[in-house]
Design an enzyme around this catalytic site. Sequence first.
Site, PDB file in Angstrom:
ATOM      1  N   ASP A 298       0.852  -1.194   0.000  1.00 32.20           N
ATOM      2  CA  ASP A 298       0.000   0.000   0.000  1.00 32.20           C
ATOM      3  C   ASP A 298       0.888   1.244   0.000  1.00 32.20           C
ATOM      4  O   ASP A 298       2.063   1.173   0.356  1.00 32.20           O
ATOM      5  CB  ASP A 298      -0.909   0.012   1.243  1.00 32.20           C
ATOM      6  CG  ASP A 298      -1.790   1.263   1.311  1.00 32.20           C
ATOM      7  OD1 ASP A 298      -2.489   1.559   0.323  1.00 32.20           O
ATOM      8  OD2 ASP A 298      -1.773   1.956   2.337  1.00 32.20           O
ATOM      9  N   SER A 299       0.308   2.371  -0.346  1.00 30.06           N
ATOM     10  CA  SER A 299       1.057   3.619  -0.303  1.00 30.06           C
ATOM     11  C   SER A 299       1.443   4.002   1.131  1.00 30.06           C
ATOM     12  O   SER A 299       2.364   4.779   1.331  1.00 30.06           O
ATOM     13  CB  SER A 299       0.228   4.737  -0.928  1.00 30.06           C
ATOM     14  OG  SER A 299      -1.015   4.843  -0.273  1.00 30.06           O
TER      15      SER A 299
ATOM     16  N   GLY B 216      -2.850   9.198  -3.960  1.00 29.93           N
ATOM     17  CA  GLY B 216      -4.187   9.511  -4.479  1.00 29.93           C
ATOM     18  C   GLY B 216      -4.345  10.836  -5.178  1.00 29.93           C
ATOM     19  O   GLY B 216      -5.312  11.037  -5.917  1.00 29.93           O
TER      20      GLY B 216
ATOM     21  N   CYS C 293      -4.196  -1.236  -2.113  1.00 27.14           N
ATOM     22  CA  CYS C 293      -4.374   0.205  -2.279  1.00 27.14           C
ATOM     23  C   CYS C 293      -5.239   0.382  -3.519  1.00 27.14           C
ATOM     24  O   CYS C 293      -4.903  -0.137  -4.594  1.00 27.14           O
ATOM     25  CB  CYS C 293      -3.005   0.855  -2.469  1.00 27.14           C
ATOM     26  SG  CYS C 293      -3.061   2.616  -2.880  1.00 27.14           S
ATOM     27  N   ASN C 294      -6.340   1.080  -3.349  1.00 28.80           N
ATOM     28  CA  ASN C 294      -7.252   1.274  -4.484  1.00 28.80           C
ATOM     29  C   ASN C 294      -6.608   2.113  -5.575  1.00 28.80           C
ATOM     30  O   ASN C 294      -6.796   1.862  -6.755  1.00 28.80           O
ATOM     31  CB  ASN C 294      -8.532   1.964  -4.016  1.00 28.80           C
ATOM     32  CG  ASN C 294      -9.336   1.077  -3.095  1.00 28.80           C
ATOM     33  OD1 ASN C 294     -10.212   0.365  -3.537  1.00 28.80           O
ATOM     34  ND2 ASN C 294      -9.029   1.090  -1.812  1.00 28.80           N
ATOM     35  N   THR C 295      -5.863   3.132  -5.160  1.00 28.47           N
ATOM     36  CA  THR C 295      -5.236   4.044  -6.116  1.00 28.47           C
ATOM     37  C   THR C 295      -4.228   3.286  -6.985  1.00 28.47           C
ATOM     38  O   THR C 295      -4.221   3.421  -8.210  1.00 28.47           O
ATOM     39  CB  THR C 295      -4.541   5.191  -5.359  1.00 28.47           C
ATOM     40  OG1 THR C 295      -5.488   5.796  -4.469  1.00 28.47           O
ATOM     41  CG2 THR C 295      -3.995   6.221  -6.308  1.00 28.47           C
TER      42      THR C 295
ATOM     43  N   GLU D 262      -5.310   9.509   9.109  1.00 32.07           N
ATOM     44  CA  GLU D 262      -3.964   9.392   9.666  1.00 32.07           C
ATOM     45  C   GLU D 262      -3.801  10.224  10.930  1.00 32.07           C
ATOM     46  O   GLU D 262      -2.998   9.905  11.800  1.00 32.07           O
ATOM     47  CB  GLU D 262      -2.925   9.767   8.602  1.00 32.07           C
ATOM     48  CG  GLU D 262      -2.938   8.734   7.504  1.00 32.07           C
ATOM     49  CD  GLU D 262      -1.845   8.921   6.483  1.00 32.07           C
ATOM     50  OE1 GLU D 262      -0.969   9.764   6.663  1.00 32.07           O
ATOM     51  OE2 GLU D 262      -1.880   8.174   5.495  1.00 32.07           O
TER      52      GLU D 262
ATOM     53  N   CYS E 233     -11.270   3.225  -0.807  1.00 26.59           N
ATOM     54  CA  CYS E 233      -9.944   3.646  -0.365  1.00 26.59           C
ATOM     55  C   CYS E 233      -9.691   2.918   0.944  1.00 26.59           C
ATOM     56  O   CYS E 233     -10.583   2.860   1.806  1.00 26.59           O
ATOM     57  CB  CYS E 233      -9.900   5.155  -0.154  1.00 26.59           C
ATOM     58  SG  CYS E 233      -8.348   5.744   0.584  1.00 26.59           S
ATOM     59  N   THR E 234      -8.498   2.361   1.089  1.00 25.87           N
ATOM     60  CA  THR E 234      -8.224   1.527   2.264  1.00 25.87           C
ATOM     61  C   THR E 234      -8.181   2.333   3.570  1.00 25.87           C
ATOM     62  O   THR E 234      -8.190   1.744   4.648  1.00 25.87           O
ATOM     63  CB  THR E 234      -6.899   0.764   2.080  1.00 25.87           C
ATOM     64  OG1 THR E 234      -5.872   1.698   1.718  1.00 25.87           O
ATOM     65  CG2 THR E 234      -7.021  -0.278   0.994  1.00 25.87           C
TER      66      THR E 234
HETATM   67  N1  DGL Z   1      -4.367   3.739   0.270  1.00 24.71           N
HETATM   68  C1  DGL Z   1      -4.808   4.586  -0.807  1.00 24.71           C
HETATM   69  C2  DGL Z   1      -6.065   4.018  -1.466  1.00 24.71           C
HETATM   70  O1  DGL Z   1      -6.551   3.012  -1.074  1.00 24.71           O
HETATM   71  C3  DGL Z   1      -5.103   5.999  -0.339  1.00 24.71           C
HETATM   72  C4  DGL Z   1      -3.925   6.746   0.215  1.00 24.71           C
HETATM   73  C5  DGL Z   1      -3.124   7.512  -0.816  1.00 24.71           C
HETATM   74  O2  DGL Z   1      -3.642   8.496  -1.389  1.00 24.71           O
HETATM   75  O3  DGL Z   1      -1.988   7.132  -1.021  1.00 24.71           O
HETATM   76  O4  DGL Z   1      -6.560   4.560  -2.425  1.00 24.71           O
END
Ligand code: DGL
Length: 275
Positions: free
Chosen positions: A15-16, A48, A78-80, A158, A192-193
């Site tokens: 993930d990011s 994102g 991570c969705n992004t 966060e 988004c996670t």
């Molecule tokens: N974890 C990212 C997601 O699921 C969101 C956080 C980011 O913007 O890096 O889209």
Amino acid sequence: KNMSDKRELPIGIFDSGMGGLTVLKAIASLLPAENLLYLGDTARLPYGTKGRDTIVRYTLLAAGKLVEIGVKMLVVACNTATSAALPVLQKEFAPIPVLGVIGPGARAACQASKNGHIAVIATQATVQGGAYQHAIDAINPGAKVTARACTLLVSLAEEGWTEGPIARAVLARYLDDIFHDPDAPDTLLLGCTHFPLFLNSLREVVGEETRIVDSASATAEDVAKRLDELGILRAGGETGKRDFLTTDNPERFTRVGGHFLGVAMNRNQARLVDL
Ligand code: DGL
């Protein structure tokens, strides 16, 4: 490598930042015996708000690190990153299976919705890429999708401000017009996670009757199914190892990560890596 070696290899979860820990948690609870290796690219967070090419480049680096260490599967938690880079990763790292969170999330939303109108909240990059719209359309071509970028929620999560008047006000600002409408969606998909942390506040904003779904448990089910098909599930009674890598500031990663994991983490649970 022979099959029994391969079973012992960890599932690489990427993930990011810390958001993907919500997916790790679902995988750990469904498949406790699996060894899990998590990488949060906190040095480059957020993904994102960035452009597609940048997200693809970062994601290739991060996934490449996990492959270099040795994993039997990659989960893009991570969705992004899934939205921008899943096919690129699948091609780059074949034959290692690469699973994302968008397909499972779309499936969960289509199963939950009765009126065929689904709201998706996600980062700007995920909404602009249209991956959820496409994935939902592929499952239920008649479905209506209302997608909205909720950029501020990543920082709020966060900061730990997921409940109370500030979180509610921000959620209302993003969602009121969608849900106070005669043709309102009956399902809200958390694309988004970071967003599962807002569950209680979201309930207050979108009402009791709206179904709220996320990708985590559906992704864990896909992971289990795929490992089983490939004959590389790790059997056995004892709990697998959980290792955490971060590209910046392990102290912050573990402190904030605890909110996402649902249990406190201590500083020495995460190791700093460079990509
Ligand atoms: N974890 C990212 C997601 O699921 C969101 C956080 C980011 O913007 O890096 O889209």
